[in-house]
Design a protein around this motif. Structure first.
Motif, short mmCIF file in Angstrom:
data_model
loop_
_atom_site.label_atom_id
_atom_site.label_comp_id
_atom_site.label_asym_id
_atom_site.label_seq_id
_atom_site.Cartn_x
_atom_site.Cartn_y
_atom_site.Cartn_z
N LYS A 1 25.07 -37.26 50.06
CA LYS A 1 24.89 -37.52 48.63
C LYS A 1 23.42 -37.83 48.33
CE LYS A 1 27.36 -40.90 46.87
NZ LYS A 1 28.18 -41.81 46.08
N CYS A 2 22.80 -38.61 49.22
CA CYS A 2 21.36 -38.91 49.06
C CYS A 2 20.56 -37.62 49.08
CB CYS A 2 20.86 -39.78 50.21
SG CYS A 2 21.31 -41.48 50.11
N LEU A 3 20.96 -36.68 49.96
CA LEU A 3 20.25 -35.41 50.03
C LEU A 3 20.31 -34.67 48.71
CD1 LEU A 3 21.10 -33.76 53.47
CD2 LEU A 3 19.03 -34.90 52.79
N GLU A 4 21.51 -34.68 48.10
CA GLU A 4 21.65 -33.97 46.82
C GLU A 4 20.76 -34.58 45.76
OE1 GLU A 4 26.35 -33.26 47.20
OE2 GLU A 4 25.56 -33.87 45.24
N ARG A 5 20.79 -35.93 45.67
CA ARG A 5 19.96 -36.58 44.67
C ARG A 5 18.49 -36.30 44.94
NH1 ARG A 5 21.85 -40.90 41.88
NH2 ARG A 5 24.08 -40.67 41.51
N GLY A 6 18.16 -36.26 46.24
CA GLY A 6 16.78 -35.99 46.63
C GLY A 6 16.35 -34.60 46.18
N HIS A 7 17.27 -33.62 46.32
CA HIS A 7 16.94 -32.25 45.87
C HIS A 7 16.59 -32.24 44.40
CE1 HIS A 7 19.71 -30.57 49.23
NE2 HIS A 7 18.50 -30.82 49.68
N ALA A 8 17.45 -32.92 43.59
CA ALA A 8 17.23 -32.90 42.15
C ALA A 8 15.91 -33.56 41.80
CB ALA A 8 18.39 -33.62 41.45
N ALA A 9 15.62 -34.69 42.45
CA ALA A 9 14.39 -35.41 42.12
C ALA A 9 13.16 -34.66 42.60
CB ALA A 9 14.42 -36.80 42.72
N SER A 10 13.30 -33.93 43.72
CA SER A 10 12.11 -33.25 44.25
C SER A 10 11.65 -32.17 43.30
CB SER A 10 12.38 -32.69 45.63
OG SER A 10 13.20 -31.56 45.56
N ALA A 11 12.60 -31.57 42.56
CA ALA A 11 12.19 -30.55 41.61
C ALA A 11 11.30 -31.16 40.53
CB ALA A 11 13.43 -29.90 40.98
N LYS A 12 11.71 -32.37 40.04
CA LYS A 12 10.89 -33.03 39.02
C LYS A 12 9.52 -33.42 39.56
CE LYS A 12 14.38 -35.88 37.90
NZ LYS A 12 14.95 -37.14 37.41
N LEU A 13 9.55 -33.96 40.79
CA LEU A 13 8.30 -34.43 41.40
C LEU A 13 7.34 -33.27 41.64
CD1 LEU A 13 8.80 -37.11 44.15
CD2 LEU A 13 7.06 -37.03 42.42
N SER A 14 7.90 -32.12 42.06
CA SER A 14 6.99 -31.02 42.38
C SER A 14 6.38 -30.45 41.11
CB SER A 14 7.67 -29.94 43.21
OG SER A 14 8.86 -29.54 42.65
N ASP A 15 7.13 -30.54 39.99
CA ASP A 15 6.52 -30.14 38.71
C ASP A 15 5.34 -31.02 38.39
OD1 ASP A 15 9.48 -29.16 36.89
OD2 ASP A 15 7.95 -28.00 37.93
N PHE A 16 5.55 -32.34 38.57
CA PHE A 16 4.48 -33.29 38.28
C PHE A 16 3.27 -33.02 39.17
CE2 PHE A 16 2.36 -37.11 37.17
CZ PHE A 16 1.80 -37.58 38.33
N LEU A 17 3.53 -32.77 40.44
CA LEU A 17 2.44 -32.52 41.39
C LEU A 17 1.64 -31.30 40.96
CD1 LEU A 17 3.48 -32.80 45.12
CD2 LEU A 17 1.34 -33.49 44.12
N ARG A 18 2.38 -30.25 40.63
CA ARG A 18 1.70 -29.01 40.26
C ARG A 18 0.84 -29.22 39.02
NH1 ARG A 18 5.25 -25.29 42.07
NH2 ARG A 18 3.98 -24.31 43.66
N ARG A 19 1.38 -29.93 38.03
CA ARG A 19 0.61 -30.14 36.79
C ARG A 19 -0.62 -30.99 37.07
NH1 ARG A 19 3.88 -33.23 33.32
NH2 ARG A 19 5.58 -33.09 34.81
N SER A 20 -0.46 -32.05 37.84
CA SER A 20 -1.61 -32.93 38.02
C SER A 20 -2.65 -32.30 38.93
CB SER A 20 -1.17 -34.27 38.58
OG SER A 20 -0.60 -34.10 39.84
N LEU A 21 -2.23 -31.45 39.88
CA LEU A 21 -3.23 -30.86 40.76
C LEU A 21 -3.93 -29.70 40.09
CD1 LEU A 21 -1.40 -30.98 44.17
CD2 LEU A 21 -3.15 -32.48 43.31
N LYS A 22 -3.35 -29.17 39.03
CA LYS A 22 -3.97 -28.01 38.37
C LYS A 22 -5.10 -28.43 37.46
CE LYS A 22 -0.75 -24.36 37.40
NZ LYS A 22 0.18 -23.87 36.43
N LEU A 23 -5.09 -29.68 36.99
CA LEU A 23 -6.02 -30.07 35.93
C LEU A 23 -7.48 -29.99 36.34
CD1 LEU A 23 -4.19 -33.11 34.35
CD2 LEU A 23 -4.63 -30.89 33.34
#
Lengths: 303, 244
Positions: free
Chosen positions: B212-234
């Motif tokens: 179950k932790c893995l599933e929640r982790g998958h969902a959160a990693s999608a949000k985190l990777s969006d944030f990473l991509r946006r902040s590293l692009k600036l």
């Protein structure tokens, strides 16, 4: 050695060894495609495991564990100390893992090995997380005296799966541990009562009447697996670990709860199917190890 | 399912406010600071430098990690973190590009308020990007905690970590969705970003709870990777020239 069409003469044997040294990954992959490993084990089988309790006579509890060639010697010494103020009725356990130069050609004297503090910390975390030992059992006089158990594990031969062998030897040493008898002497200090000759001359009553063993709930056992492409290899040797670098260590306790799922990086990603396969392999291994430990403990009790 | 009231009023799936800044140290070839709520970590990258250490394979590039705690001496905990970080970063870097070189990653803990290892991995990743080290994909780290009744919460603070019965640090490769919204490669029926690079767990939990932790982790990693991509692009590409 497992490669097909190997003829008996020396030139073919030299070639196999040279092939193994020069192209280790291809050597292993030729074996894995036939679902076997160079030491003729099927992929999911661990190496032969033996356990000898009481290997160190002067320690309060000790065990020698061998998984294949990997050999670990664990010994526990108990000392009386004053407990900390925020847990006055609990004892303490200090776990240390040593890799002396005898265990492996890559360990040199004076230069600390990278793996040793990591395995040491992993062991402490696992043993504390699993709740195997109830620290309140280590208490003598609440607030004044409690036991400190020093567990030292020495690696005598490092041939892969160090954590598994170390955990097994630690659990076996705790199963063998007998807490020494102590009594309160005139200064109000706790002293250890020696076995011989004290018979009728005790001034004070011993604080604990007889040597007792700890009650261990839910013993943790572990299995390290290597993930390589679609294969899962259980219980790797040192050669396998150096070639295929993705290791997964699963620790389950005797009621099949997950104590630790440890995958420290590695080029291969673990998907849910791999996670479940590793857990299934570990469940089988826990049954085998529990049997080996029970046999060793009952063997000691008959003596 | 009982709703858990978290001390700072977050929902169980909500992460703390994230902040990432790059290029903060001028002497380092790459640097980044990453903070999740009050936990803040600073990472610096120097390299590639010539030569590898004694026991390392000279045919590949090597990553060396030095972990500096906020206070106190370096002990086993720091050595373990160094090993986990080193192996995680080695799996995301393309090691065959610069053989026989060493890249040093120095991680300095500025403040620890829970989920320290995840913060460090995220910071180290951002610092590697800032230094221009060739990497296959980013690594996104998340921490999931298990409460007594099996409830999973994400990104715990230090107080929450101590009260929980178990927690899991998970590192996933970053999601490709921000670049290719039409989908990603499937491996064995699961998208590539669901594979675990690193997993470290503490405390007792059942296997189902871990999944179950893995599933929640998958969902959160999608949000985190969006944030990473946006902040590293600036950042502009012109500041990538550094004196080596």
């Amino acid at each position: 050695m497992g490669l097909p069409n190997v003829s008996g003469d020396l030139s073919a044997e030299m070639e196999v060894d040279a092939f193994r040294r020069l192209f280790p990954l291809r050597f292993y992959e030729r074996h894995l495609s036939e679902s076997i490993r160079p030491d003729a084990r099927p992929l999911g089988r661990a190496r032969d495991t033996t356990l000898a309790l009481g290997a160190v006579a002067s320690a309060d509890g000790s065990a020698l564990a061998k998984i294949g060639s990997t050999t670990m010697l664990a010994a526990i010494k108990m000392e009386v100390m004053s407990p900390s103020t925020d847990s006055p009725d609990e004892g303490c356990i200090a776990i240390d893992f040593h890799m002396p130069p005898i265990c492996s050609p890559i360990v040199r004297p004076g230069r600390p090995v990278e793996a040793a503090p990591v395995v040491s910390k992993q062991l402490s975390d696992t043993i504390l997380s699993s709740g195997m030992i109830n620290l309140k059992e280590l208490s003598l006089v609440s607030g004044k005296a409690a036991w400190m158990a020093y567990l030292d594990i020495y690696c005598l031969d490092a041939d892969g799966a160090l954590f598994d062998a170390a955990l097994l030897s630690a659990v076996a040493a705790f199963s063998h541990l007998q807490i020494p008898i102590v009594s309160l002497n005139d200064d109000g200090k706790i002293v250890v009562v020696s076995e011989e000759g004290e018979g009728g001359k005790l001034d004070k009553e011993p604080v604990n009447k007889e040597k007792r063993k700890l009650t261990l709930r839910s013993l943790p056992f572990s299995l390290t697996c290597i993930l390589h492409k679609n294969y899962i290899l259980a219980d790797p040797t040192a050669e396998e670990e150096s070639i295929m670098e993705t290791l997964v260590t699963v620790v389950l306790d005797s009621s099949s709860r997950l104590v630790s799922f440890y995958k420290p990086g590695g080029p291969v990603l673990a998907y849910t199917s791999a996670v479940q396969d590793c857990v299934a392999l570990t469940r089988q291994r826990v049954k085998e190890l529990k049997k080996i430990l029970d046999e060793a403990v009952s063997g000691m009790e008959i003596d | 399912m009982m709703e858990i009231d978290r001390a700072d009023g977050r929902t169980p799936n909500q992460l703390r406010p994230l902040a990432c800044s790059r290029n903060i140290l001028h002497r380092a070839h790459g640097s980044a600071s990453w903070s999740q709520g009050d936990t803040k970590v600073l990472a610096a990258v120097y390299g590639p430098k010539a030569g590898t250490k004694k026991n390392e394979n000279p045919e590949k590039a090597c990553i060396e990690v030095i972990w500096k705690p906020k206070t106190g001496q370096i002990g086993k905990l720091e050595k373990e973190y160094e090993m986990i970080l080193k192996r995680t970063l080695q799996s995301i870097c393309i090691l065959t590009i610069n053989p026989n070189t060493t890249t040093s990653v120095i991680v300095q803990v500025v403040h620890d308020d829970g989920a320290l290892l995840t913060c460090a991995i995220n910071a180290a990743c951002a610092a590697l990007v800032d230094a221009g080290i060739p990497i296959k994909h980013l690594a996104v780290a998340i921490c999931c905690c298990l409460a007594e009744d099996g409830y999973v919460i994400l990104d715990p603070t230090k107080l929450e970590e101590q009260k929980m019965k178990g927690f899991a640090f998970l590192v996933f490769p970053n999601s490709i969705h921000s670049v290719l919204p039409e989908g990603s490669l499937l491996v064995e029926g699961e998208p590539v970003e669901h594979g675990i690079i690193t997993s470290v767990t503490h405390g007792l939990m059942s296997v189902e709870e871990y999944l179950k932790c893995l599933e929640r982790g998958h969902a959160a990693s999608a949000k985190l990777s969006d944030f990473l991509r946006r902040s590293l692009k600036l950042q502009l590409p012109s500041d990538s020239s550094k004196a080596k």
